[in-house]
Design a protein around this motif. Structure first.
Motif, PDB file in Angstrom:
ATOM      1  N   CYS A 126      -4.556   3.955  -0.878  1.00 46.44           N
ATOM      2  CA  CYS A 126      -3.176   3.633  -1.249  1.00 46.44           C
ATOM      3  C   CYS A 126      -2.753   4.338  -2.534  1.00 46.44           C
ATOM      4  CB  CYS A 126      -2.993   2.118  -1.397  1.00 46.44           C
ATOM      5  SG  CYS A 126      -3.445   1.180   0.078  1.00 46.44           S
ATOM      6  N   ALA A 151      -4.720  -5.349   0.398  1.00 37.54           N
ATOM      7  CA  ALA A 151      -3.455  -5.215   1.133  1.00 37.54           C
ATOM      8  C   ALA A 151      -3.209  -6.328   2.150  1.00 37.54           C
ATOM      9  CB  ALA A 151      -3.388  -3.849   1.817  1.00 37.54           C
ATOM     10  N   CYS A 185       0.844  -1.202   0.000  1.00 32.61           N
ATOM     11  CA  CYS A 185       0.000   0.000   0.000  1.00 32.61           C
ATOM     12  C   CYS A 185       0.874   1.245   0.000  1.00 32.61           C
ATOM     13  CB  CYS A 185      -0.924  -0.019   1.215  1.00 32.61           C
ATOM     14  SG  CYS A 185      -1.939   1.473   1.417  1.00 32.61           S
ATOM     15  N   TYR A 186       1.898   1.229   0.835  1.00 35.21           N
ATOM     16  CA  TYR A 186       2.835   2.359   0.917  1.00 35.21           C
ATOM     17  C   TYR A 186       3.534   2.581  -0.424  1.00 35.21           C
ATOM     18  CZ  TYR A 186       7.492   4.298   1.985  1.00 35.21           C
ATOM     19  OH  TYR A 186       8.664   5.000   1.969  1.00 35.21           O
ATOM     20  N   ARG A 219       2.438   1.644  -3.386  1.00 34.61           N
ATOM     21  CA  ARG A 219       1.431   2.066  -4.362  1.00 34.61           C
ATOM     22  C   ARG A 219       1.104   3.547  -4.210  1.00 34.61           C
ATOM     23  NH1 ARG A 219      -4.448   1.856  -5.037  1.00 34.61           N
ATOM     24  NH2 ARG A 219      -4.961   1.170  -7.163  1.00 34.61           N
ATOM     25  N   SER A 220       1.130   4.033  -2.977  1.00 34.53           N
ATOM     26  CA  SER A 220       0.797   5.442  -2.734  1.00 34.53           C
ATOM     27  C   SER A 220       1.845   6.381  -3.316  1.00 34.53           C
ATOM     28  CB  SER A 220       0.646   5.709  -1.232  1.00 34.53           C
ATOM     29  OG  SER A 220       1.886   5.577  -0.565  1.00 34.53           O
ATOM     30  N   ALA A 271      -2.541   4.641   3.795  1.00 30.87           N
ATOM     31  CA  ALA A 271      -1.392   3.791   4.116  1.00 30.87           C
ATOM     32  C   ALA A 271      -1.006   3.939   5.592  1.00 30.87           C
ATOM     33  CB  ALA A 271      -0.203   4.138   3.219  1.00 30.87           C
TER      34      ALA A 271
END
Length: 520
Positions: A290, A219, A202-203, A205-206, A298
């Motif tokens: 995300c 996630a 998620c991190y 993707r952000s 995130a």
């Protein structure tokens, strides 16, 4: 009259055709929904279809039954090869394979400078670090990455020497031990792995320019809840299913930490785990989760993962207590191997006492030995994020007097509740360990989002939020430290000088590049 009948008949046929079409559409939609979701017996419907992880509970049940029949070799083969959890046509998800995914296929084996494609996640790293008695070189020993499967093979070997063919009564304890060992050594650790890997994705993707091309499901939370609840589970029951949920129910009933407070109802840890899952699923239902448009998602998922791992440790610590109080040396040994290495992230003195007593040493039923270990439980619980009162009826006097927000520090007992702020050193220590193990991304996530400094909450069932070291580093309250703040700002030509140095080091933008330099 004939015309009227014809008109009515035509209308009737149209209505029948329309109803049939609607029915088929609904049926197709329902079938499609079944293909992308899983209904779990614990009262949860997942958003994605990862039911193979739930079906692993059937493998555990079959292993237990084989051990009870004295067929230990067949149980060991099922552990390695799988039977019920089909990940894709012809491809089995296996209990042994979960361990290989966490360890041998990780970036640790490839000696990369930072974890990326398949990150070795914090709970597993802390455990490896503790297994190596906090020695970095040994923590990277590839043999140790497979420690869970090695422990299970040793257990099967031991059970084979003590089990009797077709003697159900003699083998009942062995069957229960096999299942318990798989829960606490294997599926528990893998559960933390998919959660941390999910929030890491998620991190990542952000930060992506085109996040829509990165499909991360929800996630890792669906895989986790399938693994936790298993298949065939009845809510609030310790008699059905064969998963981590059932194990938690059994211990909740033993210690009275259930919704009714008397051993009946759902284990409080199970209730909270499901509530946290629902919050995570709600966050991930937002299409902008995300992404750079919703960076807070995130951060919140990270907090939920920290919450989940904390709740997951409650049955683990209860099981350890149960074995200690029953003076069951075999179960104490298995629970010690599952719990104590992970406590390397806690105060070094706490870890050292437990490691020397139960990993280097062996269990003794001497009352003084047992009492000394039990008196450490409040400190263990504090490191894991809660008061040991939350474990229920522990029969430990220190749990009744220990206040997680007013811990004894160097012999001093604060007059006000400062325990949450006092936990800042745990954030620092855990960041140092992760950076030393080249897990800079996870050290960065702790720095930015916190892991130990809890904010107060009104409802105990609400997921916790945390104060981070980043929050402290940029806080406006620093202005009260004048004239010293202005002196440092003037020298560094940067208002948030400390925050910038730390972020740059953890993200590879500083002059410090080695793991030793970054950890320092």
């Amino acid at each position: 009259m004939t015309v009227i009948r014809s008109t009515n008949t035509s209308t009737w046929l149209v209505l029948v055709l329309l109803a049939t079409t609607v029915f088929l559409q609904c049926f197709e939609a329902a079938t499609a929904a079944d293909d992308i979701s899983t209904t779990l017996g614990g009262g949860v419907v997942t958003r994605t279809n990862v039911n193979a992880y739930a079906d692993l509970s059937q493998d555990i049940q079959s292993i237990s039954r084989l051990v009870q029949r004295g067929e230990v070799q067949a149980a060991a083969e099922l552990y390695r090869d799988g039977k019920h959890a089909e990940k894709s046509p012809g491809v089995m998800l296996t209990l042994a394979g979960l361990v290989l995914e966490m360890g041998e296929q990780s970036d640790l084996v490839n000696n990369v400078d930072n974890l990326s494609d398949n990150p070795t996640t914090p709970a597993f790293l802390f455990h490896l670090y503790g297994q190596a008695d906090r020695t970095l070189n040994l923590a990277f020993d590839t043999h140790k990455l497979n420690y869970i499967n090695d422990e299970m093979e040793q257990l099967f070997g031991s059970l084979a020497s003590t089990s009797s063919n077709n003697n159900y009564n003699n083998n009942t304890a062995s069957a229960a031990l096999a299942a318990e060992a798989i829960w606490i050594l294997n599926t528990w650790m893998y559960g933390t792995h998919v959660l941390y890997r999910g929030v890491y994705e998620c991190y990542e993707r952000s930060k992506a320019d085109a996040p829509e091309v990165l499909d991360i499901g929800i996630a890792g939370f669906d895989m986790f809840i399938n693994l936790w609840l298993g298949s065939g589970q009845t809510p609030a029951s310790s008699e059905t299913g064969f998963s981590l949920y059932k194990w938690t129910q059994q211990l909740g009933q033993e210690f009275g930490s259930t919704s009714n407070g008397d051993g009946t109802g759902e284990a409080i840890a199970n209730t909270r785990i499901k509530l946290i899952y629902q919050e995570a699923a709600s966050i991930m239902s937002n299409q902008e989760a995300c992404t750079s448009s919703n960076p807070g998602s995130a951060s919140r998922l990270w907090e939920l993962v920290i919450n989940l791992q904390s709740e997951m440790t409650k049955p683990l610590l209860q099981g350890f207590l149960s074995a200690m109080l029953d003076k069951d040396a075999t179960r104490v040994d298995i629970y010690s191997k599952a719990l104590i290495p992970s406590l390397s992230k806690c105060r070094p003195s706490l870890y050292k006492k437990l490691h020397e007593a139960l990993i280097v040493g062996t269990f003794s039923d001497d009352p003084t030995f047992v009492s000394d270990i039990l008196n450490l439980v409040p400190d263990i619980a504090y490191c894991l994020g809660y008061s040991c009162k939350e474990l229920g009826n522990t029969r430990i006097g220190a749990c009744n007097t220990h206040d997680v927000f007013r811990p004894t520090m160097a012999g001093f007992i604060p007059q006000t509740k400062v325990g949450n702020v006092a936990a800042a050193d745990l954030d620092v220590y855990q960041m140092q360990i992760l950076a030393s193990l080249k897990a800079n991304d996870f050290a960065y996530l702790i720095y930015m989002n916190g892991a130990n400094i809890q904010k107060s909450r009104e409802n105990p069932n609400d997921a916790l939020s945390y104060v981070s070291l980043h929050d402290i580093a940029v806080s406006e309250e620093r202005s009260s430290a004048q004239p010293f703040l202005d002196i440092y700002v003037s020298y560094n030509q940067e208002k948030d000088y400390g925050d910038k140095v730390i972020q740059d080091a953890l993200t590879g933008k500083s002059k410090w590049v080695s793991a030793e330099q970054i950890a320092a």
